[in-house]
Scaffold this motif. Structure first.
Motif, PDB file in Angstrom:
ATOM      1  N   UNK A 188       0.830  -1.209   0.000  1.00  0.00           N
ATOM      2  CA  UNK A 188       0.000   0.000   0.000  1.00  0.00           C
ATOM      3  C   UNK A 188       0.864   1.259   0.000  1.00  0.00           C
ATOM      4  N   UNK A 189       1.944   1.233   0.790  1.00  0.00           N
ATOM      5  CA  UNK A 189       2.837   2.390   0.863  1.00  0.00           C
ATOM      6  C   UNK A 189       3.537   2.624  -0.466  1.00  0.00           C
ATOM      7  N   UNK A 190       3.979   1.563  -1.126  1.00  0.00           N
ATOM      8  CA  UNK A 190       4.619   1.693  -2.438  1.00  0.00           C
ATOM      9  C   UNK A 190       3.654   2.309  -3.441  1.00  0.00           C
ATOM     10  N   UNK A 191       2.404   1.857  -3.415  1.00  0.00           N
ATOM     11  CA  UNK A 191       1.390   2.401  -4.318  1.00  0.00           C
ATOM     12  C   UNK A 191       1.136   3.876  -4.024  1.00  0.00           C
ATOM     13  N   UNK A 192       1.103   4.233  -2.735  1.00  0.00           N
ATOM     14  CA  UNK A 192       0.883   5.630  -2.349  1.00  0.00           C
ATOM     15  C   UNK A 192       2.020   6.522  -2.838  1.00  0.00           C
ATOM     16  N   UNK A 193       3.240   6.049  -2.703  1.00  0.00           N
ATOM     17  CA  UNK A 193       4.383   6.838  -3.154  1.00  0.00           C
ATOM     18  C   UNK A 193       4.372   7.010  -4.675  1.00  0.00           C
ATOM     19  N   UNK A 194       3.966   5.990  -5.395  1.00  0.00           N
ATOM     20  CA  UNK A 194       3.891   6.094  -6.851  1.00  0.00           C
ATOM     21  C   UNK A 194       2.835   7.111  -7.277  1.00  0.00           C
ATOM     22  N   UNK A 195       1.731   7.171  -6.537  1.00  0.00           N
ATOM     23  CA  UNK A 195       0.694   8.172  -6.837  1.00  0.00           C
ATOM     24  C   UNK A 195       1.229   9.590  -6.609  1.00  0.00           C
ATOM     25  N   UNK A 196       2.019   9.763  -5.545  1.00  0.00           N
ATOM     26  CA  UNK A 196       2.629  11.069  -5.274  1.00  0.00           C
ATOM     27  C   UNK A 196       3.597  11.436  -6.398  1.00  0.00           C
ATOM     28  N   UNK A 197       4.368  10.464  -6.883  1.00  0.00           N
ATOM     29  CA  UNK A 197       5.298  10.727  -7.978  1.00  0.00           C
ATOM     30  C   UNK A 197       4.570  11.186  -9.239  1.00  0.00           C
ATOM     31  N   UNK A 198       3.423  10.586  -9.510  1.00  0.00           N
ATOM     32  CA  UNK A 198       2.638  11.000 -10.683  1.00  0.00           C
ATOM     33  C   UNK A 198       2.168  12.440 -10.544  1.00  0.00           C
ATOM     34  N   UNK A 199       1.757  12.824  -9.349  1.00  0.00           N
ATOM     35  CA  UNK A 199       1.345  14.219  -9.138  1.00  0.00           C
ATOM     36  C   UNK A 199       2.529  15.161  -9.315  1.00  0.00           C
ATOM     37  N   UNK A 200       3.673  14.749  -8.780  1.00  0.00           N
ATOM     38  CA  UNK A 200       4.859  15.594  -8.859  1.00  0.00           C
ATOM     39  C   UNK A 200       5.357  15.752 -10.292  1.00  0.00           C
ATOM     40  N   UNK A 201       5.195  14.739 -11.118  1.00  0.00           N
ATOM     41  CA  UNK A 201       5.587  14.838 -12.524  1.00  0.00           C
ATOM     42  C   UNK A 201       4.940  16.057 -13.173  1.00  0.00           C
ATOM     43  N   UNK A 202       3.671  16.249 -12.868  1.00  0.00           N
ATOM     44  CA  UNK A 202       2.926  17.368 -13.452  1.00  0.00           C
ATOM     45  C   UNK A 202       3.467  18.695 -12.928  1.00  0.00           C
ATOM     46  N   UNK A 203       3.711  18.769 -11.631  1.00  0.00           N
ATOM     47  CA  UNK A 203       4.197  20.017 -11.038  1.00  0.00           C
ATOM     48  C   UNK A 203       5.588  20.365 -11.526  1.00  0.00           C
ATOM     49  N   UNK A 204       6.481  19.363 -11.610  1.00  0.00           N
ATOM     50  CA  UNK A 204       7.839  19.610 -12.087  1.00  0.00           C
ATOM     51  C   UNK A 204       7.818  20.022 -13.553  1.00  0.00           C
ATOM     52  N   UNK A 205       6.952  19.392 -14.340  1.00  0.00           N
ATOM     53  CA  UNK A 205       6.826  19.759 -15.758  1.00  0.00           C
ATOM     54  C   UNK A 205       6.342  21.207 -15.906  1.00  0.00           C
ATOM     55  N   UNK A 206       5.405  21.625 -15.060  1.00  0.00           N
ATOM     56  CA  UNK A 206       4.894  23.009 -15.113  1.00  0.00           C
ATOM     57  C   UNK A 206       5.993  24.011 -14.768  1.00  0.00           C
ATOM     58  N   UNK A 207       6.792  23.694 -13.742  1.00  0.00           N
ATOM     59  CA  UNK A 207       7.889  24.598 -13.363  1.00  0.00           C
ATOM     60  C   UNK A 207       8.922  24.664 -14.480  1.00  0.00           C
ATOM     61  N   UNK A 208       9.231  23.525 -15.089  1.00  0.00           N
ATOM     62  CA  UNK A 208      10.189  23.487 -16.198  1.00  0.00           C
ATOM     63  C   UNK A 208       9.705  24.318 -17.371  1.00  0.00           C
ATOM     64  N   UNK A 209       8.410  24.218 -17.657  1.00  0.00           N
ATOM     65  CA  UNK A 209       7.841  24.991 -18.760  1.00  0.00           C
ATOM     66  C   UNK A 209       7.924  26.481 -18.468  1.00  0.00           C
ATOM     67  N   UNK A 210       7.650  26.859 -17.238  1.00  0.00           N
ATOM     68  CA  UNK A 210       7.727  28.263 -16.833  1.00  0.00           C
ATOM     69  C   UNK A 210       9.151  28.807 -16.965  1.00  0.00           C
ATOM     70  N   UNK A 211      10.145  27.991 -16.612  1.00  0.00           N
ATOM     71  CA  UNK A 211      11.541  28.415 -16.676  1.00  0.00           C
ATOM     72  C   UNK A 211      12.127  28.277 -18.079  1.00  0.00           C
ATOM     73  N   UNK A 212      11.497  27.478 -18.905  1.00  0.00           N
ATOM     74  CA  UNK A 212      12.009  27.266 -20.253  1.00  0.00           C
ATOM     75  C   UNK A 212      13.211  26.330 -20.304  1.00  0.00           C
ATOM     76  N   UNK A 213      13.340  25.477 -19.301  1.00  0.00           N
ATOM     77  CA  UNK A 213      14.452  24.529 -19.244  1.00  0.00           C
ATOM     78  C   UNK A 213      14.093  23.393 -18.287  1.00  0.00           C
ATOM     79  N   UNK A 214      14.744  22.243 -18.424  1.00  0.00           N
ATOM     80  CA  UNK A 214      14.473  21.160 -17.468  1.00  0.00           C
ATOM     81  C   UNK A 214      15.064  21.472 -16.097  1.00  0.00           C
ATOM     82  N   UNK A 215      14.423  20.993 -15.057  1.00  0.00           N
ATOM     83  CA  UNK A 215      14.975  21.122 -13.715  1.00  0.00           C
ATOM     84  C   UNK A 215      16.062  20.062 -13.519  1.00  0.00           C
ATOM     85  N   UNK A 216      17.163  20.451 -12.894  1.00  0.00           N
ATOM     86  CA  UNK A 216      18.302  19.549 -12.735  1.00  0.00           C
ATOM     87  C   UNK A 216      18.470  19.131 -11.275  1.00  0.00           C
TER      88      UNK A 216
END
Length: 346
Positions: A6-34
């Motif tokens: 259950x914990x592994x599944x929960x962490x994977x769900x958090x990672x999916x949410x974070x993918x979207x947030x990191x992608x939005x920040x990268x788009x705003x900056x015009x570069x990938x986050x390192x």
């Protein structure tokens, strides 16, 4: 589904949410986050860093060797005091990078963070650190990043211990052909000079089926050599039901088709069994190498160190190993100078 699944599944769900947030920040900056990953210490820490890097890659960060990055994570060691001093020195230098890059986050984890005095010092003197966590909850990195993105406060998540072993989370391998594989965590030996049981916790072994599954997946991905890791691999299986010995686990791993070489570390002399020697001698895949720390050539000192064997017993064990495997090479760790001592030690 058990608690760890259950914990592994929960962490994977958090990672999916974070993918979207990191992608939005990268788009705003015009570069990938390192991100930059810095690891101190032993093979256990190196394996933990692969897991941390796997999580960061999964949520959208791109690796760099530059410390003036968007996310810097330092996996710390506290076995030797010099390692602590190096971390403090790095933290002082990182402050200027953070002033230049408002998106930068600094995370500290590992054995050093299990010491309450260290955490207090960081809270007081290094306020530019964003995330602090220890050795027991490496799997929570994505969750801690999400928490930090939702708050301006320093995120601190230190566990005194755990029985959890969360499986099936991403990992970023350093080499294509070989890989470390944790078979157990923690240590029950409490050698007088050693801080490891206090920062890594008590022994807990992974289920053999989970270890076999991981190695099979690694072999399918091109790995031909594994290094089985534990603070004392010879104690493997003592916390499991049904019981299984380290020698029996090695025999199961040897059956994995496509795997060519098996190594392991570290072995405690007091727990190295005749069964293990026999399995090694007959094996076609276990490398003829043994990491067998002696720590001292004095039986009195060994007793003071709480090692539970004498010089004579160690030498007899070496003779037994050599007789069974004349071609074996081994590494004897004798010196323990500069190891961290616990408060009150003399």
């Amino acid at each position: 589904m058990n608690t760890n699944e259950n914990e592994a599944l929960r962490q994977k769900e958090i990672m999916e949410r974070l993918k979207v947030r990191i992608a939005d920040i990268s788009k705003e900056l015009g570069r990938p986050l390192t991100y930059c990953s810095v690891c101190f210490g032993c093979q256990m820490n190196a394996k933990d860093s692969e897991k941390l890097e796997g999580i960061l890659e999964t949520i959208g960060y791109v690796r760099t060797e530059r410390e003036d990055c968007d996310f810097l994570i330092m996996n710390t060691c506290t076995v030797r005091e010099n390692a602590n001093l190096r971390v403090y020195g790095r933290l002082g230098q990182l402050k200027k990078y953070k002033k230049k890059n408002p998106h930068m986050m600094i995370a500290l984890c590992g054995c050093m963070m299990q010491e309450s005095l260290v955490v207090e010092k960081i809270k007081q003197s290094y306020r530019h650190v964003d995330i602090i966590f220890g050795t027991h909850n490496v799997f929570k990195l994505a969750e801690l990043i999400e928490t930090k993105l939702n708050t301006n406060d320093m995120v601190i998540d230190i566990w005194d211990g755990t029985s959890e072993i969360v499986e099936d989370l991403p990992s970023e391998r350093k080499y294509d052909f070989k890989c470390g594989v944790n078979i157990m965590f923690g240590c029950n030996n409490f050698c007088t000079f050693c801080i490891v049981p206090y920062v890594r916790g008590r022994e807990r072994s992974r289920r053999p089926e989970d270890i076999i599954k991981e190695i099979e997946e690694l072999v399918a991905d091109g790995v031909v050599e594994v290094m089985l890791l534990g603070q004392n691999v010879n104690s493997y299986g003592k916390t499991l039901e049904p019981k299984i010995t380290f020698a029996e686990l090695l025999q199961q791993i040897e059956q994995i088709e496509g795997l060519k070489r098996i190594r392991f570390m570290t072995s405690h002399p007091k727990d190295l069994s005749d069964e293990l020697i026999e399995v090694m001698a007959k094996s076609k895949k276990i490398c003829r190498h043994l990491h067998l720390p002696v720590q001292s050539g004095s039986s009195k000192v060994l007793k003071d160190m709480n090692r539970h064997y004498t010089k004579e017993q160690y030498l007899a064990l070496v003779d037994k190993i050599r007789k069974a495997m004349p071609d074996i090479s081994y590494y004897c760790w004798i010196s323990y100078r500069n190891r961290r001592r616990l408060p009150g030690d003399t």
